[in-house]
Design an enzyme around this catalytic site. Structure first.
Site, mmCIF file in Angstrom:
data_model
loop_
_atom_site.group_PDB
_atom_site.id
_atom_site.type_symbol
_atom_site.label_atom_id
_atom_site.label_comp_id
_atom_site.label_asym_id
_atom_site.label_seq_id
_atom_site.Cartn_x
_atom_site.Cartn_y
_atom_site.Cartn_z
ATOM 1 C CG ASP A 122 -4.733 5.393 0.979
ATOM 2 O OD1 ASP A 122 -5.648 4.561 1.063
ATOM 3 O OD2 ASP A 122 -4.661 6.414 1.691
ATOM 4 C CG HIS A 159 -8.937 -2.085 4.157
ATOM 5 N ND1 HIS A 159 -8.692 -2.050 2.797
ATOM 6 C CD2 HIS A 159 -8.565 -0.881 4.624
ATOM 7 C CE1 HIS A 159 -8.186 -0.866 2.486
ATOM 8 N NE2 HIS A 159 -8.104 -0.131 3.577
ATOM 9 C CG ASP A 160 -11.489 1.367 3.396
ATOM 10 O OD1 ASP A 160 -10.999 1.269 4.535
ATOM 11 O OD2 ASP A 160 -10.914 1.933 2.443
ATOM 12 C CD GLU A 202 -8.997 4.165 -1.595
ATOM 13 O OE1 GLU A 202 -9.920 3.817 -0.860
ATOM 14 O OE2 GLU A 202 -8.150 5.007 -1.244
ATOM 15 C CG ASP A 244 -2.307 0.333 0.968
ATOM 16 O OD1 ASP A 244 -2.555 1.466 0.508
ATOM 17 O OD2 ASP A 244 -3.177 -0.520 1.189
HETATM 18 O O1 ISL Z 1 -13.974 3.892 3.199
HETATM 19 C C1 ISL Z 1 -14.312 5.023 3.028
HETATM 20 C C2 ISL Z 1 -15.378 5.555 3.744
HETATM 21 O O2 ISL Z 1 -15.729 4.588 4.615
HETATM 22 C C3 ISL Z 1 -13.671 5.880 2.118
HETATM 23 O O3 ISL Z 1 -14.104 7.178 2.166
HETATM 24 C C4 ISL Z 1 -12.213 5.804 2.432
HETATM 25 O O4 ISL Z 1 -11.902 6.607 3.498
HETATM 26 C C5 ISL Z 1 -11.493 6.234 1.221
HETATM 27 O O5 ISL Z 1 -11.828 5.300 0.257
HETATM 28 C C6 ISL Z 1 -10.012 6.237 1.434
HETATM 29 O O6 ISL Z 1 -9.571 5.001 1.917
HETATM 30 C C7 ISL Z 1 -8.222 4.784 2.065
HETATM 31 O O7 ISL Z 1 -7.541 5.847 2.706
HETATM 32 C C8 ISL Z 1 -7.891 6.087 4.062
HETATM 33 C C9 ISL Z 1 -7.885 4.804 4.897
HETATM 34 O O8 ISL Z 1 -8.503 5.050 6.120
HETATM 35 C C10 ISL Z 1 -8.602 3.667 4.206
HETATM 36 O O9 ISL Z 1 -8.518 2.498 4.961
HETATM 37 C C11 ISL Z 1 -7.978 3.519 2.860
HETATM 38 O O10 ISL Z 1 -8.472 2.411 2.151
HETATM 39 C C12 ISL Z 1 -6.914 7.082 4.596
HETATM 40 O O11 ISL Z 1 -5.607 6.703 4.317
#
Ligand code: ISL
Ligand code: CA
Length: 538
Positions: free
Chosen positions: A197, A319-320, A250, A98
């Site tokens: 990310d 994971h989100d 992402e 990541d």
């Molecule tokens: O999962 C989301 C809302 O629940 C998204 O808005 C998410 O925050 C967004 O896709 C960004 O995600 C990524 O960056 C974040 C981290 O918390 C997430 O786990 C990651 O996948 C910040 O680095």
């Protein structure tokens, strides 16, 4: 055209905290991952994506990085990481890491030096004076809080995520140089690429007030801006082109146009993007307000992306996001059938399939009973925000329980022994009590196991050029029945999917059955609940 290895391959996402704990401290770790490599090899995956394993104070579970070149001690040592790279390599598996470069941790050396008054490092971040005694602008934040935090005196720093995640200043060429160096460090170690990310928000084109919106006011000033495109093109020619690696971005809030702008091959930016539109099919405006899931929204969105983008990432989980079987399928009576059906859709569309740990055994949403059982910073902030809007506690909990990112972060269920075989200690996040029936050991023993079905999905996709390269052709989408074809040089595979609990009648399809989640060998015109079938037409 010959497909690239990341187009042919299958990616498996590991959330290391929750995968396998080797030393009994309740947190999954790198030696734990190594101990499961044979399991992953047997499943048939080609690429592992590790969410962050770098040094971090864990405000956002590793997405707040305090040292990009160090492994968090709770995950192991750099020697463990080197061993993981060697052990995967010897099994023909590649690793992508990541890459979190929109922000660092506020405990990163750079931010600490900035705080101490070092101008060089102050210019690594986005720091601005307040306006007439208030904040620098009216922007919103991804984690439902204010994106400006006091830096010192009358200055604030920008954080689109938590206040322990200050955004980097990508207008500063020194930031670019630092990141280039970090990328080379990992690529030289043998890493095969990065999941980048929130990569389309790097460049903040202006810090002016934004147009008022329900979520993320101000986003028009940083979503997929020319400055970001420029950074991506430069990273590609300065770094990525020199290695046999790939990048998947992402990319938040992308539509077909902006996704194409970010990953069309001739633009030489990213190799693929994660889009979110199909993940928004069961929400109203923001992800914290879920509405009833309607398959047509999901499937029609997928159909549109299949036709509008040359190469898609195919995913239903990460994971989100809550677990797909709980969200789009049926996690009680038809758990096995619907988990397989979702897997089959994910593997028969055109693109690179991603599996999130546990998806291959149909793991369900966490069984949390109250907010105190949830650790995710986002859920906790959302609760605070909803409370400030006078939303009653029961309703706040109802929303959070459904949407919390912790739903997918509960520890991997390996067996029916204590703590699901995940740890001998106390797990960092509670294990779903259904581990007694839902676990890899039982699933692999069962005659109708989901894991075995995933294995056959992987093998079938690898063998069938039509599934790898064929065009996507929609056939019909009505009445919760979805039919599409994959077509290559006049040969076709027809896929039929009953996205409901009801039995449906269709015109029987002749040909060789390639995949069936009910184990049938002839299609007879009846589609059982959550039945999926792929037939090679003759
Ligand atoms: O999962 C989301 C809302 O629940 C998204 O808005 C998410 O925050 C967004 O896709 C960004 O995600 C990524 O960056 C974040 C981290 O918390 C997430 O786990 C990651 O996948 C910040 O680095
Ligand atoms: Ca551990």
């Amino acid at each position: 055209m010959e497909l690239k290895w990341w187009e042919k391959g299958i990616v498996y996402q590991i959330y290391p905290r929750s995968f396998c704990d080797s030393n009994g401290d309740g947190v999954g770790d790198i030696p734990g991952i190594i101990s499961k490599l044979d399991y992953l090899k047997d499943l048939g995956i080609d690429i592992l994506w590790l969410t962050p394993v770098y040094a971090s104070p864990n405000d956002d579970n590793g997405y707040d990085i305090s040292d990009y070149k160090a492994i968090h001690p709770e995950f192991g040592s750099m020697a463990d990481m080197d061993r993981l790279i060697a052990e995967t390599k010897s099994r023909g598996i590649k690793i992508i890491m990541d890459l979190v470069i929109n922000h660092t941790s506020d405990e990163h050396e750079w931010f600490k030096r900035a705080k101490a008054g070092d101008m060089k490092y102050k210019n690594y971040y986005i720091i601005k004076k307040g306006k007439d005694g208030s904040l620098p602008n009216n922007w919103g934040n991804f984690f439902a809080e204010c994106p400006w935090e006091k830096f010192c005196d009358d200055e604030y720093f920008l954080h689109l995520f938590s206040k322990k995640q200050p955004d980097l200043n990508w207008h500063n060429p020194e930031v670019y140089e630092e990141i280039k160096d970090i990328l080379r460090f990992w690529l030289d170690k043998g890493i095969a690429g990065f999941r980048c990310d929130v990569i389309n928000v790097l460049c903040k084109e202006s810090l002016a007030d934004g147009k008022k919106q329900l979520v993320l006011t101000g986003r028009e000033h940083y979503l997929s801006k020319e400055g970001t495109h420029d950074i991506l093109r430069r990273l590609r020619s300065d770094v990525f082109d020199r290695y046999d690696c790939f990048t998947v971005g992402e990319t938040v809030f992308v539509n077909l146009k902006t996704a194409n702008d970010l990953c069309a091959p001739e633009r030489r930016e990213l190799d693929m993007v994660f889009a979110f539109e199909h993940m928004e099919c069961d929400q109203i405006a923001v992800k914290w307000f879920k509405t009833r899931f309607k398959p047509e929204k999901l499937m029609n969105t997928l159909f549109r992306w299949q036709q509008g983008l040359e190469w898609n990432t195919l995913y239903f989980e990460n994971h989100d996001q809550p677990r797909s079987v709980s969200r789009f399928g049926n996690d009680t009576k038809y758990r096995v059938e619907s988990a397989k059906m979702l897997g089959a859709v994910n593997f028969t569309l055109k693109g690179t399939p991603f599996i999130y740990e546990g998806q291959e055994i149909g793991m369900t949403n966490g069984d949390f009973a109250k907010l105190s059982e949830i650790k995710d910073i986002e859920s906790r902030n959302v609760d605070k925000m909803l409370k400030s809007m006078f939303i009653p506690k029961w309703l706040r909990w109802k929303l959070i329980r459904k949407t919390s990112r912790d739903n997918a972060r509960t520890p991997m269920q390996w067996s029916c022994s204590e703590n699901a075989g995940f740890t001998t200690g106390t797990p960092w996040l509670q294990i779903n009590k259904n581990y007694l029936t839902v676990n890899t050991e039982s699933d692999r023993r069962a005659a109708d196991g989901i894991y075995a079905f995933y294995r056959s999905l992987i093998r079938t996709r690898t063998k069938e050029r039509i599934l790898l390269e064929g065009d996507f052709v929609p056939v019909s989408a009505k009445n919760n029945l979805y039919i599409y074809k994959r077509v290559l040089n006049g040969n076709s595979i027809i896929c039929i999917c009953n996205f409901s609990k009801k039995v449906k009648k269709i015109k029987p399809v002749g040909g060789k059955v390639l995949l069936s989640n009910y184990g049938i060998s002839v299609q007879d015109g009846v589609m059982k609940p959550y039945e999926f079938i792929a037939v090679k037409e003759e």
